[in-house]
Design a protein around this motif. Structure first.
Motif, PDB file in Angstrom:
ATOM      1  N   PRO A  43     -14.684  -7.156  -2.921  1.00  0.00           N
ATOM      2  CA  PRO A  43     -14.045  -6.912  -3.160  1.00  0.00           C
ATOM      3  C   PRO A  43     -13.820  -8.260  -4.373  1.00  0.00           C
ATOM      4  CG  PRO A  43     -13.614  -7.316  -0.974  1.00  0.00           C
ATOM      5  CD  PRO A  43     -14.723  -6.613  -1.315  1.00  0.00           C
ATOM      6  N   THR A  45     -11.647 -11.013  -3.295  1.00  0.00           N
ATOM      7  CA  THR A  45     -11.023 -11.824  -2.417  1.00  0.00           C
ATOM      8  C   THR A  45     -12.117 -12.408  -1.402  1.00  0.00           C
ATOM      9  OG1 THR A  45     -10.897  -9.719  -1.093  1.00  0.00           O
ATOM     10  CG2 THR A  45      -8.724 -10.932  -2.353  1.00  0.00           C
ATOM     11  N   GLY A  62     -14.308  -4.115   2.284  1.00  0.00           N
ATOM     12  CA  GLY A  62     -13.357  -5.393   2.290  1.00  0.00           C
ATOM     13  C   GLY A  62     -13.716  -6.027   3.336  1.00  0.00           C
ATOM     14  N   GLN A  88     -12.183  -6.777  12.378  1.00  0.00           N
ATOM     15  CA  GLN A  88     -11.573  -5.570  11.229  1.00  0.00           C
ATOM     16  C   GLN A  88     -12.812  -4.490  12.127  1.00  0.00           C
ATOM     17  OE1 GLN A  88     -11.775  -7.405   7.868  1.00  0.00           O
ATOM     18  NE2 GLN A  88      -9.419  -8.044   7.937  1.00  0.00           N
ATOM     19  N   ASP A 138      -5.924  -2.624   7.942  1.00  0.00           N
ATOM     20  CA  ASP A 138      -5.698  -3.437   6.848  1.00  0.00           C
ATOM     21  C   ASP A 138      -5.985  -3.071   5.671  1.00  0.00           C
ATOM     22  OD1 ASP A 138      -6.019  -5.472   5.669  1.00  0.00           O
ATOM     23  OD2 ASP A 138      -8.512  -5.652   5.343  1.00  0.00           O
ATOM     24  N   LEU A 139      -6.769  -1.438   6.159  1.00  0.00           N
ATOM     25  CA  LEU A 139      -6.869  -1.012   5.227  1.00  0.00           C
ATOM     26  C   LEU A 139      -6.084   0.383   4.575  1.00  0.00           C
ATOM     27  CD1 LEU A 139     -11.079   0.515   6.285  1.00  0.00           C
ATOM     28  CD2 LEU A 139     -10.692  -0.942   4.017  1.00  0.00           C
ATOM     29  N   ARG A 144      -3.383  -0.310   5.342  1.00  0.00           N
ATOM     30  CA  ARG A 144      -2.441  -1.332   4.547  1.00  0.00           C
ATOM     31  C   ARG A 144      -2.568  -0.936   3.107  1.00  0.00           C
ATOM     32  NH1 ARG A 144      -0.872  -5.388   9.099  1.00  0.00           N
ATOM     33  NH2 ARG A 144       0.510  -4.038  10.362  1.00  0.00           N
ATOM     34  N   ARG A 145      -4.092  -1.601   2.541  1.00  0.00           N
ATOM     35  CA  ARG A 145      -4.128  -1.660   1.002  1.00  0.00           C
ATOM     36  C   ARG A 145      -4.366  -0.395   0.237  1.00  0.00           C
ATOM     37  NH1 ARG A 145      -9.802  -4.145   1.522  1.00  0.00           N
ATOM     38  NH2 ARG A 145      -9.745  -3.996   3.737  1.00  0.00           N
ATOM     39  N   SER A 146      -4.401   0.555   0.948  1.00  0.00           N
ATOM     40  CA  SER A 146      -4.260   1.877   0.461  1.00  0.00           C
ATOM     41  C   SER A 146      -2.523   2.104  -0.148  1.00  0.00           C
ATOM     42  CB  SER A 146      -4.495   2.737   1.481  1.00  0.00           C
ATOM     43  OG  SER A 146      -3.185   2.995   2.322  1.00  0.00           O
ATOM     44  N   GLY A 147      -1.736   1.587  -0.021  1.00  0.00           N
ATOM     45  CA  GLY A 147      -0.111   1.929  -0.319  1.00  0.00           C
ATOM     46  C   GLY A 147       0.380   3.087   0.084  1.00  0.00           C
TER      47      GLY A 147
END
Length: 140
Positions: free
Chosen positions: A50, A52, A91, A100, A121-122, A124-127
């Motif tokens: 990604p 970032t 990521g 992670q 983390d995954l 949270r990133r999924s929304g």
């Protein structure tokens, strides 16, 4: 004498030739580490990462993990690179630092194991979640 002149005189004194430090002989990298640090692999890594994360950072992290667990150097290159690229695509950073995900050798194969922090983390990133909590579960 002003403060600037005092500082200037000290800087001039320290810029005098210093004794040369002997060059440290570079260690020869294992073939897998050299492949990881190669420009070709870093280009492929950059395509999967990604925005970032940088390919140089990921390559250094992977080499550090290989140096921590030298059995990774004995793994099949195909499975090792597949695990690293899968890690990059998600990521996630491998290793104990963030926890992670982990690169683990199983015989001659390298296996990517996603840790609970990576799962969080995954998620949270999924929304798709509002809040997530991790608790220790044990038997009384």
């Amino acid at each position: 004498m002003s403060t600037t002149d005092k500082l200037k005189s000290k800087v001039v004194k320290t810029n005098q030739p210093q004794t040369q430090v002997p060059a440290v002989a570079k260690k020869k990298l294992p073939p897998l580490a050299a492949s990881i640090l190669s420009a070709d692999f870093r280009q492929q890594l950059a395509l999967a990462l990604p925005k970032t994360m940088t390919a140089d950072r990921m390559a250094r992290i992977v080499v550090t993990e290989c140096n921590k667990n030298t059995q990774l150097y004995n793994c099949d290159e195909k499975s090792f690179f597949a695990s690293v690229l899968q890690c990059a695509a998600l990521g996630l950073e491998p290793g104990d630092g963030l926890g992670q995900c982990y690169l683990l050798p199983y015989g001659k194969k390298c296996q990517l194991i996603i840790g609970y922090r990576g799962m969080i983390d995954l998620a949270r990133r999924s929304g798709q979640i509002r809040a997530i909590f991790a608790y220790c579960v044990h038997q009384k």
